[in-house]
Motif scaffolding. Structure first.
Motif, PDB file in Angstrom:
ATOM      1  N   CYS A 436     -16.313   7.120   9.163  1.00 21.41           N
ATOM      2  CA  CYS A 436     -15.751   7.368   7.837  1.00 21.41           C
ATOM      3  C   CYS A 436     -15.145   7.608   7.142  1.00 21.41           C
ATOM      4  CB  CYS A 436     -17.305   8.411   7.256  1.00 21.41           C
ATOM      5  SG  CYS A 436     -18.248   8.044   7.015  1.00 21.41           S
ATOM      6  N   ILE A 441     -14.031   7.112   3.995  1.00 23.25           N
ATOM      7  CA  ILE A 441     -15.323   7.113   3.231  1.00 23.25           C
ATOM      8  C   ILE A 441     -15.921   8.594   3.159  1.00 23.25           C
ATOM      9  CG2 ILE A 441     -17.522   6.501   3.721  1.00 23.25           C
ATOM     10  CD1 ILE A 441     -16.734   3.750   4.439  1.00 23.25           C
ATOM     11  N   ASP A 442     -15.647   9.561   1.651  1.00 20.49           N
ATOM     12  CA  ASP A 442     -16.004  10.492   1.374  1.00 20.49           C
ATOM     13  C   ASP A 442     -17.269  10.608   1.862  1.00 20.49           C
ATOM     14  OD1 ASP A 442     -16.662  13.487   0.344  1.00 20.49           O
ATOM     15  OD2 ASP A 442     -14.517  13.584   0.262  1.00 20.49           O
ATOM     16  N   ARG A 443     -17.552  11.386   2.621  1.00 19.30           N
ATOM     17  CA  ARG A 443     -19.014  12.190   2.917  1.00 19.30           C
ATOM     18  C   ARG A 443     -20.346  11.847   2.023  1.00 19.30           C
ATOM     19  NH1 ARG A 443     -20.583  15.725   6.366  1.00 19.30           N
ATOM     20  NH2 ARG A 443     -22.312  14.915   7.557  1.00 19.30           N
ATOM     21  N   SER A 444     -19.691  13.083   0.987  1.00 20.84           N
ATOM     22  CA  SER A 444     -19.973  12.788   0.049  1.00 20.84           C
ATOM     23  C   SER A 444     -20.944  11.259  -0.748  1.00 20.84           C
ATOM     24  CB  SER A 444     -19.426  13.491  -1.401  1.00 20.84           C
ATOM     25  OG  SER A 444     -18.197  12.817  -1.370  1.00 20.84           O
ATOM     26  N   GLU A 445     -20.635  10.449  -0.308  1.00 22.36           N
ATOM     27  CA  GLU A 445     -20.770   9.220  -0.818  1.00 22.36           C
ATOM     28  C   GLU A 445     -21.900   8.606  -0.451  1.00 22.36           C
ATOM     29  OE1 GLU A 445     -17.781   5.755  -1.598  1.00 22.36           O
ATOM     30  OE2 GLU A 445     -16.401   7.225  -0.386  1.00 22.36           O
ATOM     31  N   LEU A 446     -22.792   9.175   0.771  1.00 20.44           N
ATOM     32  CA  LEU A 446     -23.650   9.516   1.504  1.00 20.44           C
ATOM     33  C   LEU A 446     -24.867   9.381   1.235  1.00 20.44           C
ATOM     34  CD1 LEU A 446     -22.070   9.650   5.371  1.00 20.44           C
ATOM     35  CD2 LEU A 446     -22.582   7.688   3.938  1.00 20.44           C
ATOM     36  N   ARG A 520     -19.235   0.892   4.502  1.00 18.08           N
ATOM     37  CA  ARG A 520     -18.996   0.773   3.089  1.00 18.08           C
ATOM     38  C   ARG A 520     -20.725  -0.247   2.390  1.00 18.08           C
ATOM     39  NH1 ARG A 520     -17.596   3.554  -0.870  1.00 18.08           N
ATOM     40  NH2 ARG A 520     -16.232   3.863  -0.099  1.00 18.08           N
ATOM     41  N   ILE A 523     -24.085   1.615   2.102  1.00 15.75           N
ATOM     42  CA  ILE A 523     -23.458   2.813   1.661  1.00 15.75           C
ATOM     43  C   ILE A 523     -24.103   1.867  -0.396  1.00 15.75           C
ATOM     44  CG2 ILE A 523     -22.277   4.354   0.139  1.00 15.75           C
ATOM     45  CD1 ILE A 523     -20.478   5.300   2.405  1.00 15.75           C
ATOM     46  N   ASP A 524     -23.409   0.469  -0.395  1.00 16.99           N
ATOM     47  CA  ASP A 524     -23.164  -0.404  -1.525  1.00 16.99           C
ATOM     48  C   ASP A 524     -25.090  -0.531  -1.278  1.00 16.99           C
ATOM     49  OD1 ASP A 524     -20.735   0.001  -2.210  1.00 16.99           O
ATOM     50  OD2 ASP A 524     -20.342  -1.857  -1.758  1.00 16.99           O
ATOM     51  N   ASN A 527     -26.533   1.984  -3.213  1.00 25.08           N
ATOM     52  CA  ASN A 527     -26.167   2.930  -4.739  1.00 25.08           C
ATOM     53  C   ASN A 527     -27.158   1.398  -6.013  1.00 25.08           C
ATOM     54  OD1 ASN A 527     -24.832   4.754  -3.849  1.00 25.08           O
ATOM     55  ND2 ASN A 527     -22.688   3.491  -3.258  1.00 25.08           N
TER      56      ASN A 527
END
Length: 548
Positions: A436, A441-446, A520, A523-524, A527
């Motif tokens: 990450c 990639i910021d872990r807040s995106e997880l 990523r 994550i996508d 989302n």
């Protein structure tokens, strides 16, 4: 990179039947019908209350109710408490790590699949088969313990009969709807929680002089025979320290399977919410169910009691039963024995679930024969269940030796396999964590970022590494050599390296670089497929602290 990501993405499912169009780098990846094969094969039958209760009490079994006596006898009251507490802290780091990964990539097989995505397919192969091996040893251990427990009531029937009956029951409960498994575990968990709470209350009554005709004990057994035990006859602080160090193996066996909360991620509803929710409460559960229970036992059972896991072949070796007998309480041992028996069934069920889903995951990754992908009309990978069931016959070793002797031997094998699995989970998580960072990639995106990372993972990795290497230290003391002890503590180390390097040599696999990890991508997907909002609790559910 794109071909690697596509291969991994084809196994991902999220509860939707829509095709995904996810951009990874310059090349878009369009998922085909195979993207949801896993969803079609397996049924999402585990609800929030199921996964919460499995996490809460699913691994409470013979490790706590029987093996804890061995820890008390070897280390004394203070040594046993410290051993279980420190191991529980390390295990919490493991659970936080696996839950963060499972929230992002909820695949059946959990860390076995993550090892292929974020480390090396060879490690996935090695740890996957190590997990299956551990289950093939752990289930006979639970069945053996069940035979020990049943013999508390009758010694006229051969242990072989009870081993057969318990084995068939575990197979049966694992061949129906996953929801049936969830409901059984839910009921077993309620019973085990009631037993733990009941024994704690009973222990306090005994210790504080609440039993007629019995004196107040207080901390009497901490003073005599003492807070620590002179282990192996070695006098002084060294002997006491060695006794304390032996408790880590017992504690590891007791906690083994705690990572099962992520093993059935594919069959858990809203896994990105429910698995982290269970993981966040793990440390409180460790304190409540293990450390507090061990503490109460140390107050009411002396560490030099002759019944503490001696080769008696009866449930009189359970410290909870010993405490009731010492207090002259006649009916309590029978109640305890009955519920502990259901806990052996429950623990066997959890182990079978984890092993069969791991085999299914291995087959999905091409690391096991495709026959293990077959599922029945209930969505259960029945061939995987059948394969693991064959090894239940190891429990028949008790017919040639005392059941408790075999139980202790199997316990060490399971503990070492569990420690290796926990180390791999932490290793894979750390690769993911630094992947990450490398990819910005910021872990807040997880979907969920676990607290105390990466420190919790590093602490667990180094701590369990030390425990693994020193677990069988006693055999290296002059005059203490024992081939069974050496084998049970160190056999798994060369096994994992043999599996890893053999697969790596044959398949020419490479370690996945930090830049190529499909973080990523997942994550996508998460989302684009959000889970439904949680329905606010109403009525009595607002005060439900067990599975809310």
């Amino acid at each position: 990179m794109s071909s690697f990501n596509k291969e991994k993405g084809e196994d991902y499912f999220d509860g939707s039947n829509e095709k995904l169009d996810v951009e990874i780098g310059p090349t878009p990846i369009v998922e085909d019908e195979r993207a949801f094969e896993e969803q079609k094969d397996l049924k999402r039958g585990l609800q929030q209350r199921h996964i919460q209760m499995i996490a809460l009490a699913g691994t409470i079994g013979t490790g706590l109710f029987l093996a804890s006596g061995r820890a008390l006898a070897a280390a004394g009251p203070v040594g046993a408490i410290l051993g279980y507490l420190l191991t529980g802290i390390l295990v919490s780091g493991v659970v936080l790590s696996i839950a963060e990964l499972a929230a992002l990539v909820p695949l059946t097989g959990s860390y076995v699949r993550y090892a292929a995505c974020f480390f090396d397919p060879a490690l996935s192969f090695a740890i996957g088969w190590n997990h299956v091996y551990a289950a093939c040893v752990a289930i006979p251990a639970e069945i053996t313990a069940a035979a020990v427990l049943i013999s508390f009531w009758t010694t006229s029937v051969s242990n072989g009969v009870w081993i057969t009956v318990m084995g068939l029951v575990i197979i049966g409960t694992n061949l129906f709807f996953i929801r049936v498994y969830g409901e059984l575990e839910f009921g077993f968990s309620i019973l085990k929680i009631m037993l733990v709470v009941g024994t704690i209350i009973m222990g306090l009554c005994i210790d504080l002089g609440g039993v007629p005709g019995q004196p107040r004990l207080g901390f009497q057994y901490w003073k005599n025979p003492g807070p620590f035990v002179q282990y192996l006859g070695i006098e002084g602080s060294l002997g006491q320290f060695l006794g304390f160090w032996t408790t880590f193996s017992n504690a590891a066996y007791s906690y083994s399977g705690v990572e099962t909360i992520a093993a059935a991620a594919a069959e858990t509803k809203n896994p990105r919410r429910n698995i982290p929710k269970a993981a966040k409460r793990i440390f409180v559960r460790v304190l409540l169910f293990y450390v507090l229970s061990i503490f109460i036992v140390t107050l009411i059972v002396p560490s030099n009691n002759s019944f503490l896991l001696k080769s008696s072949g009866t449930a009189t070796q359970s410290p909870f039963v010993i405490a009731a007998n010492l207090a002259g309480i006649q009916v309590i041992p029978h109640i305890i024995n009955a519920i502990v028996l259901t806990s052996a069934w429950s623990s066997g069920n959890s182990t079978m679930l984890g092993a069969s889903r791991t085999l299914y995951g291995l087959a999905r990754e091409g690391h096991a024969p495709k026959i293990f992908l077959r599922t029945n009309r209930f969505g259960i990978p029945y061939v995987s269940v059948g394969f693991v069931s064959v090894f239940m016959t190891l429990g028949y070793m008790t017919l040639e030796d005392a059941a408790s002797t075999v139980f202790a031997w199997l316990q060490d094998l399971v503990a070492v396999a569990a420690i290796i699995a926990w180390m791999v989970i932490c290793l894979v998580y750390l690769r993911f964590y630094y992947g990450c960072k490398r990819q910005g990639i910021d872990r807040s995106e997880l979907p969920w970022a676990a607290p105390f990372q990466p420190f919790a993972a590093w602490m667990a990795l180094l701590g369990f590494g030390l425990i693994l290497l020193t677990g069988g230290y006693a055999v290296f003391i002059h005059g203490k050599w024992n081939i069974e002890t050496f084998f049970s503590h160190y056999f798994n180390i060369p096994l994992i390296f043999l599996l890893y390097f053999s697969y790596k040599f044959i398949k020419k696999t490479k370690i996945v670089s930090l830049d190529e990890m499909p973080i990523r991508y997942y994550i996508d997907i998460a989302n684009q497929n959000p889970e439904p909002e949680e329905v606010p609790a109403k009525g009595w559910r607002k005060v439900n602290i067990l599975w809310s």
